[in-house]
Design a protein around this motif. Sequence first.
Motif, PDB file in Angstrom:
ATOM      1  N   PRO A 110       0.808  -1.246   0.073  1.00 42.19           N
ATOM      2  CA  PRO A 110      -0.049  -0.078  -0.023  1.00 42.19           C
ATOM      3  C   PRO A 110       0.918   1.386   0.107  1.00 42.19           C
ATOM      4  N   ALA A 111       1.953   1.172   0.787  1.00 43.39           N
ATOM      5  CA  ALA A 111       2.712   2.527   0.781  1.00 43.39           C
ATOM      6  C   ALA A 111       3.423   2.754  -0.628  1.00 43.39           C
ATOM      7  N   ILE A 112       3.647   1.612  -1.462  1.00 39.66           N
ATOM      8  CA  ILE A 112       4.140   1.866  -2.680  1.00 39.66           C
ATOM      9  C   ILE A 112       3.104   2.549  -3.763  1.00 39.66           C
ATOM     10  N   GLN A 113       1.940   2.017  -3.680  1.00 38.00           N
ATOM     11  CA  GLN A 113       0.904   2.352  -4.381  1.00 38.00           C
ATOM     12  C   GLN A 113       0.518   3.837  -4.180  1.00 38.00           C
ATOM     13  N   GLU A 114       0.752   4.463  -2.704  1.00 37.20           N
ATOM     14  CA  GLU A 114       0.411   5.648  -2.273  1.00 37.20           C
ATOM     15  C   GLU A 114       1.353   6.621  -3.107  1.00 37.20           C
ATOM     16  N   THR A 115       2.507   6.127  -3.778  1.00 32.10           N
ATOM     17  CA  THR A 115       3.150   7.031  -4.435  1.00 32.10           C
ATOM     18  C   THR A 115       2.995   7.286  -5.827  1.00 32.10           C
ATOM     19  N   PHE A 116       2.136   6.459  -6.224  1.00 34.08           N
ATOM     20  CA  PHE A 116       1.754   6.577  -7.642  1.00 34.08           C
ATOM     21  C   PHE A 116       1.176   7.940  -7.997  1.00 34.08           C
TER      22      PHE A 116
END
Length: 289
Positions: free
Chosen positions: A221-227
Motif C-alpha cells: 500500500p505504501a508503494i501504491q500511495e506514491t503513484f
Amino acid sequence: MEKPGLVWFVTGCSSGLGKSIVSTAYDAGHRIIATARNPAALSYLPDGPNVLKLTLDVTLKDSITQSLSAAVKKFGRIDVVVNNAGYAVMGDTESIAESDARLQVETLFWGPVFVTQEAVRIFRDINPKEQGGTLIQISSIGGLVTFPGSAFYHASKFALTGFTESFAKEMNPAWNIKFMVVSPGGIKTSFGSNIALGVRHPAYDTAESPLNQLMAYMGEPAIQETFSSPDQCARVLFDAVVAQEQRPLPRRLLMGAETIPLLEADLRISKEEMQTWKEETMQCSKGSI
C-alpha cells in the motif's frame, strides 16, 4: 491562453487516465469523443452537443474506422487523438499462452497503429488546410525500460514508441501534424485490475523469483500511495497540447517522479556498457575482429 474548442478523440475512456483526459478537456470547454468497449461505462459524462460517446474495440480495424468516421460526421474535424486503451498481460514468458500474447500486441500496438494511420489521414485531408492535428500515444515507462514478467507488454510499448517516432519523421512540416509519446510510471487507476496474470511456470514460481518479488513490492500500500494522480497527469497532458504555440510538444513526455531515476539508471548502464565494449565496437568497422 488556452485555445478553445479543440475536438478530442480518446480511446479507453471507461476509467483511469482516459476518463481524466476527456473530463479535463470537457471541463475546459472543448469537444470530446469518448470511446470504450462498453459505452455504458461513459455515463459519468453528460449528454450534450459537445460530447459524443462511441463503442470502440481497438483490436477491430472496422470498429476504428467507423468510430473515427462518426467523430468527423459529428464535429467536422478532429484536432487531438489520444491512444490510451490498454491492459497488461503479466506472467512467466515461457508459460503465457500464444493467444494471450497476440491479443496483448493487437491491443497495445496494432490498435494504436491503425488509429494513428487513420488520424493522420483526417488531420491532413479532412481538417482545414494546414490546421493539422496532434497525436498522443499513451505508452509507459515500460516502453523505455523493462521489468520481469511483462515481456509482451514491453514488446508492444517499445514497438509503439519506435513506430511513432519513425512515422513522425515522415510528416511534411506543412501538414502541421504533431506526435508525442507519453510515458507514465505508476498511476492511481484501475489499471492494476486490468492485469491478466498467466498460469505460473513452476520453474519461476519460487521465493527468489524476480517476478514474485516485483509483485510483492508493487502490492505494498505504501508503494501504491506514491503513484501519480490520473487527474494531475491528464492536466499536464492537456496543458502541453493547448500550449504548443508557446512551448513545442516534447518527443517523449515522462510522467511521475519515479520515471526519471528509472530511465537515468537504464541509460547509465547502457553508457557504461558502450564504453566497456567501445574497442570491439570500433573494430567492427575495420574488418573482422
